[in-house]
Design a protein around this motif. Structure first.
Motif, short mmCIF file in Angstrom:
data_model
loop_
_atom_site.label_atom_id
_atom_site.label_comp_id
_atom_site.label_asym_id
_atom_site.label_seq_id
_atom_site.Cartn_x
_atom_site.Cartn_y
_atom_site.Cartn_z
N VAL A 13 37.67 69.01 49.80
CA VAL A 13 36.73 68.43 50.76
C VAL A 13 36.69 69.31 52.01
N ASP A 135 43.92 69.40 48.16
CA ASP A 135 43.72 67.96 48.32
C ASP A 135 44.43 67.45 49.57
N PRO A 138 41.93 61.53 53.40
CA PRO A 138 40.72 61.60 54.22
C PRO A 138 40.98 61.75 55.72
N GLU A 142 39.49 64.69 58.08
CA GLU A 142 38.61 64.27 59.18
C GLU A 142 39.07 64.92 60.48
N ASP A 159 32.96 59.20 56.70
CA ASP A 159 34.26 59.29 56.03
C ASP A 159 34.18 58.78 54.58
N SER A 160 33.37 57.73 54.37
CA SER A 160 33.27 57.16 53.01
C SER A 160 32.71 58.20 52.03
N PHE A 162 33.24 61.46 52.15
CA PHE A 162 34.32 62.39 51.81
C PHE A 162 35.38 61.74 50.94
N SER A 163 35.57 60.41 51.08
CA SER A 163 36.51 59.71 50.18
C SER A 163 35.98 59.78 48.75
N ARG A 166 36.42 63.32 47.42
CA ARG A 166 37.82 63.58 47.06
C ARG A 166 38.15 62.94 45.72
#
Ligand code: TYD
Length: 204
Positions: A13, A135, A138, A142, A159-160, A162-163, A166
């Motif tokens: 990410v 890895d 998050p 961030e 953020d959601s 990128f979650s 991932r």
């Protein structure tokens, strides 16, 4: 497709820190006597870099984004990656098709079958020999993203998003553990370099 050099990709990410390790990978391989080319996606060719500018800064439909990623990838494979491998060079790319599964499928919600169809068209079975997946949880990514320079269209996502990216990356790694090796990007740079050296040793 036959190739004598090897193709290595780095993924993760935004904010995982993968770009820090690109030069290390290339230098390690050069010390083994290989010719090494460093490249990136989207990008890597003059047209690909033009598409990158659009992809990073121009608002567009999610399917348009996916199709442009693969248009850039076709150009990258045809003009840079495959010719380099064929003459025996090793190619190290900052992102490749796993990013399309992670960002366009995981992040944007496009069906994986669409990516698989484009992958089959453009790659015709060609895959990286090794993929290093950096890895991080998050919150760590961030924090690293907000410390970085001006955000592009992807880096401005929630953020959601990128979650989900991932999770999609980790699912890819679980499905293909021989190729995709997960590295804990919270480790120090020195620790990560030792781990990367081990993985490259297995390949070289
Ligand atoms: P990135 O490696 O993050 O560039 P930089 O380190 O300069 O910010 O790549 C740019 C963005 O492109 C990144 O946010 C992920 C996105 N991307 C996709 O969404 N799909 C893809 O197939 C690829 C290759 C990249």
């Amino acid at each position: 497709m036959t190739a004598s050099g090897k193709f290595i990709t780095l993924e993760g990410v935004d904010g995982a820190g993968k770009s820090t390790h690109l030069d290390f990978v290339a230098d390690w391989l050069r010390r083994q006597g290989h010719e090494v080319i460093i490249t990136r996606e989207p990008g890597g060719t003059p047209l690909g870099e033009t598409l990158r500018e659009l992809l990073l800064h121009q608002e567009m439909d999610a399917d348009t984004e996916l199709l442009l990623m693969f248009a850039a990838r076709q150009e990258h494979l045809a003009r840079l990656i495959l010719p380099a491998l064929a003459r025996g060079a090793w190619v190290v790319s900052d992102r490749f098709t796993d990013a399309s599964y992670a960002y366009q499928c995981g992040g944007r919600g496009i069906a994986a079958e669409r990516v698989a169809a484009l992958e089959a068209w453009v790659q015709r079975g060609f895959q990286p020999g090794l993929t290093l997946l950096f890895d991080v949880p998050p919150a760590v990514a961030e924090a690293r993203r907000s410390a970085a320079r001006t955000a592009d269209r992807f880096e401005r996502e929630a953020d959601s998003f990128f979650s989900r990216v991932r999770t999609a990356y980790l699912e890819r790694a679980q499905a293909d553990p021989g190729r995709i090796r997960v590295l804990d990007a919270r480790h120090s740079i020195a620790e990560l370099q030792a781990e990367i050296g081990q993985l490259l040793q297995e390949l070289a």
